[in-house]
Design an enzyme around this catalytic site. Structure first.
Site: not given
Ligand code: ADP
Length: 540
Positions: A188, A333, A440, A445
């Site tokens: 991640t 994940e 918040k 929210w």
């Molecule tokens: P990080 O952003 O920490 O690098 P990831 O690359 O695994 O982690 O991205 C996952 C996160 O991206 C999700 O938990 C969500 O918050 C966001 N995300 C993914 N797809 C979408 C979407 N279509 N719209 C909004 N948020 C999204």
């Protein structure tokens, strides 16, 4: 009494995917942008040979099943061969995101106990900096032909991919093993704490790749040409490098050139029908197409995710260019896509604007993935499209434990995503915010995503980001950052009036900061942490 079915128990292995493509779609092309510029093209049959040669080469270096082999590379044909050659041999390909901070890269390479690293010449300076701190990596292999090898001080020998694999036999018998064997590793981004490793199994990847090709997801078939802009260095490029060969679709890999002009030209020249990427990529592409008054002649569909795709952008693609946006959600994940929106006949009977509003949500769960939204006590909230809570997921390609993690992240068998969502009666999920980004205010929210999408609908706005800033009375209030389109301006009063027509009055940002550009991180998302560092003061 339950009976056992009497069907074969053949394991789902990644090596079978490329061998299927080589046998059934042998002449279908893989087109790949070389890191040094020109296009390279060959077929799935050639790609399978390349993967087998690499498998022989890695064995020749003394690497064995279970070993971790890293990659820091663009979407290109050598990286594709590595996806198959490494995992197919029973080793684990650790795709590293080059845009991580070097300290984080060093951390994940050591944490993974990586034995070798495959990298593109672009990243030679990065490799030079991290190599001395990665003692377990014994083999540094540059994904290059002999003519374009960089010299990297301190790495000796520096192995060239083509020189390494050329003398090897293209005959290799892929080992058969349990489908739950580890195939790939991705960390991640670690916006909070150390990055965490997600160790994908062959089974998870093969199942997810099949799911990703289904008609309600990306709908990939042998009639398609697919161009994944989503990087192979993060979340398996949404499993497209597996799904395309599985379906016999022509695969176009854009290498390092991800600007609007390069992508548009490649799409037109190679007759691309499907693409996939994060919203910021599509913003760049559309800007180029609009400025030059161009049309898409073959593009039909694009998968979008990673961050929320603003409705205004969905509408431009659909109404002006006849390109259907499929908006999905997933995370490191979840191996790749977990939810995806495809309009049903019922949706298609609605006015266009309402259709776009549905696409702006993140869709239905893909078969295999279960979703639910829970409140703070862990109780499932109603599917009414308005009750918010944390999104929970489970399924055969969802993480169970982090790599070398001490404690399972699961709660009652479900993975808590850290995203705040709603699900409506039709099963359509909408991401409202990340738990760490939601604002918040006065016990209620405010969704930063909804505010950003509303701002991006303004014709002079290129990008928007909203953070919560501490407020003595309301706890937090929204602060908006706006990057206008080049050569355009918008003032605060006008923008607030524009937003007032679109969001509740108490959602309106307390202030708007105009910037030339917003900080974008390794996975194409705005780095709100950066904004909080510079602007996280207190409203008076
Ligand atoms: P990080 O952003 O920490 O690098 P990831 O690359 O695994 O982690 O991205 C996952 C996160 O991206 C999700 O938990 C969500 O918050 C966001 N995300 C993914 N797809 C979408 C979407 N279509 N719209 C909004 N948020 C999204």
């Amino acid at each position: 009494m339950l009976q056992t079915g009497l069907m074969m128990n053949r394991p789902l292995l990644i090596s079978a995917v490329i061998e299927h493509a080589a046998a059934q779609y042998r002449d279908v092309e893989v087109v790949s942008r070389e890191t040094h510029g020109p296009l390279f093209r060959y077929t799935y049959a050639d790609c399978a040979k390349g993967a087998r040669k690499l498998a022989n080469a890695l064995a020749g270096l003394g690497l064995a099943p279970g070993d971790v082999v890293g990659s820091i590379a663009w979407n290109n044909h050598r990286h594709l061969e590595a996806y198959y050659g490494v995992s197919g041999s029973g080793m684990v390909i650790h795709t590293c995101n080059p845009r991580l901070h070097p300290q984080q890269l060093i951390y994940i390479i050591n944490h993974a106990g990586q034995k070798a690293m495959l990298f593109d010449a672009t990243f030679a300076p990065l490799i030079k900096g991290i190599a001395p701190h990665c003692p377990s990596v014994k083999h540094w292999i540059c994904l290059s032909d002999a003519a374009h090898m960089p010299a990297i001080e301190g790495i000796d020998p520096l192995i060239g991919y083509d020189a390494l694999t050329a003398p090897c036999s293209d005959d290799f018998t892929w080992p058969e093993f349990d489908e739950n064997t580890a195939a790939a590793l991705c960390y991640t981004s670690g916006t909070t704490g150390h990055p965490k490793g997600v160790l994908y199994s062959h089974r998870a990847i093969v199942l997810e790749a099949m799911a990703g090709c289904m008609p309600n997801v990306l709908a990939v078939s042998c009639r398609d040409t697919i161009l994944p802009v989503v990087p192979m260095f993060h979340i398996n490029a949404w499993c497209i490098p597996y799904g395309a060969p599985m379906s016999g679709a022509k695969l176009v890999l854009p290498g390092p050139r991800l600007d609007g002009e390069s992508l548009y030209t490649l799409m037109e020249d190679e007759k691309v029908t499907i693409s996939a990427g994060v919203p910021s990529i599509w913003q760049g592409l559309l800007a180029y197409v609009e400025q030059n008054q161009l049309r898409f002649s073959t593009m039909r569909r694009t998968g979008v995710g990673g961050s929320a795709m603003p409705q205004a952008l969905i509408a431009r693609f659909a109404d002006e260019y006849q390109v259907e946006v499929r908006h999905g959600w997933g995370m490191t994940e979840t191996t790749a896509v977990a939810t995806m929106g495809t309009l049903t006949p019922r949706d298609l009977a609605l006015p266009r604007e309402q259709q776009h509003a549905i696409v702006a949500r993140q869709g239905k769960s893909v078969f295999g993935v279960d979703i639910k939204v829970v409140d703070e006590a862990g109780a499932t909230v109603p599917r009414d499209g308005s009750t918010q809570g944390e999104l929970m997921v489970r399924g055969p390609w969802i993480v169970r434990d982090y790599f070398k993690g001490e404690r399972s992240p699961l709660q009652g068998g479900w993975f808590p995503t850290g995203d705040i969502a709603t699900i409506d009666a039709q099963g359509t999920m909408q991401i409202r915010d990340r738990t760490k980004d939601v604002i918040k205010s006065g016990g209620e929210w405010i969704s930063s995503i909804d505010l950003e999408s509303a701002a991006v609908a303004h014709p002079a706005v290129a990008m928007a980001a909203v953070i919560g800033v501490k407020h003595p009375k309301w706890d937090e209030r929204p602060l908006m950052f706006i990057a206008p389109k080049p050569g355009q301006t918008v003032d605060k009063e006008e923008l607030l009036a524009f937003l007032a027509d679109r969001v509740a009055k108490w959602w309106l940002p307390d202030d708007v900061v105009f910037v030339d550009s917003l900080p974008v991180g390794g996975t194409g998302k705005v780095q709100k942490e950066e904004l909080r560092k510079t602007h996280g003061g207190v409203f008076r």
